[in-house]
Every structure is written in structure tokens, then in C-alpha cells.
Write an enzyme that holds these catalytic residues in place. Structure first.
Site, short mmCIF file in Angstrom:
data_model
loop_
_atom_site.label_atom_id
_atom_site.label_comp_id
_atom_site.label_asym_id
_atom_site.label_seq_id
_atom_site.Cartn_x
_atom_site.Cartn_y
_atom_site.Cartn_z
N TYR A 1 1.62 11.73 15.15
CA TYR A 1 2.23 10.73 14.27
C TYR A 1 2.85 9.60 15.09
O TYR A 1 2.64 8.42 14.80
CB TYR A 1 3.29 11.40 13.39
CG TYR A 1 4.13 10.42 12.59
CD1 TYR A 1 3.62 9.82 11.45
CD2 TYR A 1 5.43 10.11 12.98
CE1 TYR A 1 4.38 8.91 10.71
CE2 TYR A 1 6.20 9.22 12.25
CZ TYR A 1 5.67 8.62 11.11
OH TYR A 1 6.43 7.72 10.39
N ILE B 1 9.61 4.72 0.28
CA ILE B 1 9.87 3.40 0.84
C ILE B 1 8.98 2.36 0.19
O ILE B 1 9.42 1.25 -0.12
CB ILE B 1 9.67 3.42 2.37
CG1 ILE B 1 10.76 4.25 3.05
CG2 ILE B 1 9.67 1.99 2.93
CD1 ILE B 1 10.55 4.45 4.55
N GLY B 2 7.72 2.70 -0.05
CA GLY B 2 6.80 1.74 -0.65
C GLY B 2 7.26 1.27 -2.01
O GLY B 2 7.21 0.07 -2.32
N THR C 1 0.83 -1.19 0.00
CA THR C 1 0.00 0.00 0.00
C THR C 1 0.88 1.25 0.00
O THR C 1 1.98 1.25 0.54
CB THR C 1 -0.95 0.02 1.21
OG1 THR C 1 -0.19 0.15 2.42
CG2 THR C 1 -1.79 -1.24 1.26
#
Length: 263
Positions: free
Chosen positions: A154, A19-20, A13
Site C-alpha cells: 500500500y 473521504i471521497g 472517484t
């Protein structure tokens, strides 16, 4: 060590960049069929085309879905109903002081960073259990433990990710399905470059240098004293997603450059 994911299908996702996307590259390089996801069709198409060019012959497809709400998560699952590897990478981060962060800021981070992973994990884990094999990995953060003062909301969302992953690992005990969280530290990605864009513009210095300075000034416990690369994070994720990591589950695995000042 040979990581072979031939015959496995992986969904990452939030994977059109950063990074994905690096994780998608690593999984494709190991032979997995890869499903990338994002909110913008044009970005998905561009990322998919790039991945096909880098790894000819690998099965790559994209699904456009906004995972910040239940409807988007349901649309993703409907478009890709059967997977072997789930990488819960979609997330947001926005520095806002605690006293200026209203409920909307907290809710946005909770829905995207926590509930998107909860929803898709809930949808995919039963199929993995039925097949007797699966991998679910939550991209958390060292901020789950080193709560950043500039974005407490966060950090709290990432603490929740670690907790959900640990609980799910225990829930899936003995099924052949592992669930882990991976904790990057400061990582040089498009999102970090955007966060630092004002400083980059002011100084005229390369973005990587500005990111490394940010680490030294604001994450002084970092042992590597620089931002990690997205590939360095992806390397750990690909290993954990592989059959070689069959005895690793319920773990919070650090790729934080030593920023967490704890044993």
C-alpha cells in the site's frame, strides 16, 4: 475566505462513502456540480440522494464504474467526458505481511491505487489544458513516506501517486492546470472501521475510540494523537481544488496530524 466553485464540474472517484463522500460534500457546498463514482449502483444512488438532500439545487449525478481495470476507467470517462476538477480518491488498503502478500495483492493495489488515477488523468487533462483551467488532486497518504510495515504494498502505491502527481504538475506547466497530491494520515472512515472491526467487536468500545487507540499505538509520531475526521481531510482538498490555490502545484500537501516526523 470564500471558496466559490459555481460553474465548475467535479468528479470524485470512489466517493460513495468516507473521504471521497466528504470531498463531494465540500465541493457541492462550494457550488460545484458533482459527479460521484463507485462500483455499486445502489450505493451511488443512496449517496447521490443524500447529497441532494444536504445541498438542494446542486447538480449531482453518479457513474457506476469499477476503476480497477482499464475498461472501467474508459466507461467512467465516456459517461462524464468533460470535467474541471478531478479528485483521484478511489483506492484500497489491505494489511498483509510482506512475506504473505503475493503478486495478486501487489497487482490489486497497483491497478486501483495508481493506474486508475493514471488512466483518468490521462483522459481528462487535455480538455483542462484546452480550456486553460483545471485541478487534479491525488489522494495519497502519509504512508507514501512512512511506509507501513503491515502493508508495504500500500505504501509503495501511494509513493507512486505522489510521484505521478509531481510529474504531471511539471508536464502541465504554464497551462492554468494544477496537479497536487494530498496526504492524509490515519483518518476515521468506514474503511478504517472495517479494518478495526475485530477489535471493536472484542472490546465493545466505540469505533472512534478504537481508531484513536490504533493511532496512538501504531502511528505514535502523530501529533494530534487521534484519527482525523473525513471532513478535516476534505477541507484541504476543497481549497486546493479552488481558484484560490492557483499558485499551488506539484505539491505533496499534508493533512496527517503531524504523523510524518520530518520538517
Amino acid at each position: 475566505m470564500n471558496i466559490d466553485l459555481t460553474g465548475k464540474t467535479a468528479l470524485i472517484t470512489g466517493s460513495t462513502e468516507g473521504i471521497g463522500y466528504a470531498i463531494a460534500q465540500g465541493l457541492a457546498g462550494a457550488g460545484a456540480a458533482v459527479i460521484i463514482n463507485g462500483r455499486t449502483t445502489t450505493k451511488i444512488e443512496a449517496a447521490a440522494a443524500r447529497l441532494r438532500e444536504e445541498y438542494p439545487g446542486v447538480d449531482v449525478r453518479g457513474v457506476t464504474a469499477d476503476l480497477s481495470n482499464a475498461e472501467g476507467c474508459a466507461a467512467l470517462v465516456a459517461a462524464a467526458p468533460d470535467i474541471d476538477i478531478l479528485i483521484n480518491n478511489a483506492g484500497i488498503f489491505r494489511p498483509v505481511d510482506f512475506f504473505e502478500a503475493g503478486d495478486d495483492v501487489w497487482e490489486a493495489h497497483w491497478q486501483m491505487n495508481v493506474m486508475s488515477a493514471v488512466r483518468v488523468s490521462r483522459a481528462y487533462l487535455p480538455g483542462m489544458e484546452k480550456r486553460g483551467w483545471g485541478r487534479v488532486i491525488f489522494l495519497a497518504s502519509e504512508s507514501a513516506f512512512n511506509i507501513p510495515v503491515e502493508m508495504i504494498h500500500y505504501g509503495v502505491s501511494k509513493t507512486a501517486d505522489v510521484a505521478v502527481a509531481r510529474g504531471l504538475a511539471k508536464r502541465m506547466a504554464g497551462t492554468g492546470v494544477t496537479v497536487n497530491s494530498v496526504l492524509p494520515g490515519p483518518t476515521f472512515s468506514e474503511g478504517v472501521a472495517d479494518m478495526l472491526k475485530d477489535e471493536i467487536a472484542r472490546t465493545g468500545r466505540p469505533a472512534q475510540e478504537v481508531a484513536d487507540d490504533f493511532v496512538r499505538q501504531h502511528r505514535s509520531t502523530s501529533i494530534i494523537q487521534r484519527a482525523a475526521t473525513v471532513e478535516e481531510v476534505a477541507n484541504l482538498v476543497v481549497y486546493v481544488a479552488s481558484p484560490l490555490a492557483s499558485a499551488t502545484t506539484g505539491a505533496a500537501l499534508r493533512v496527517d496530524g503531524g504523523a510524518m516526523d520530518t520538517l
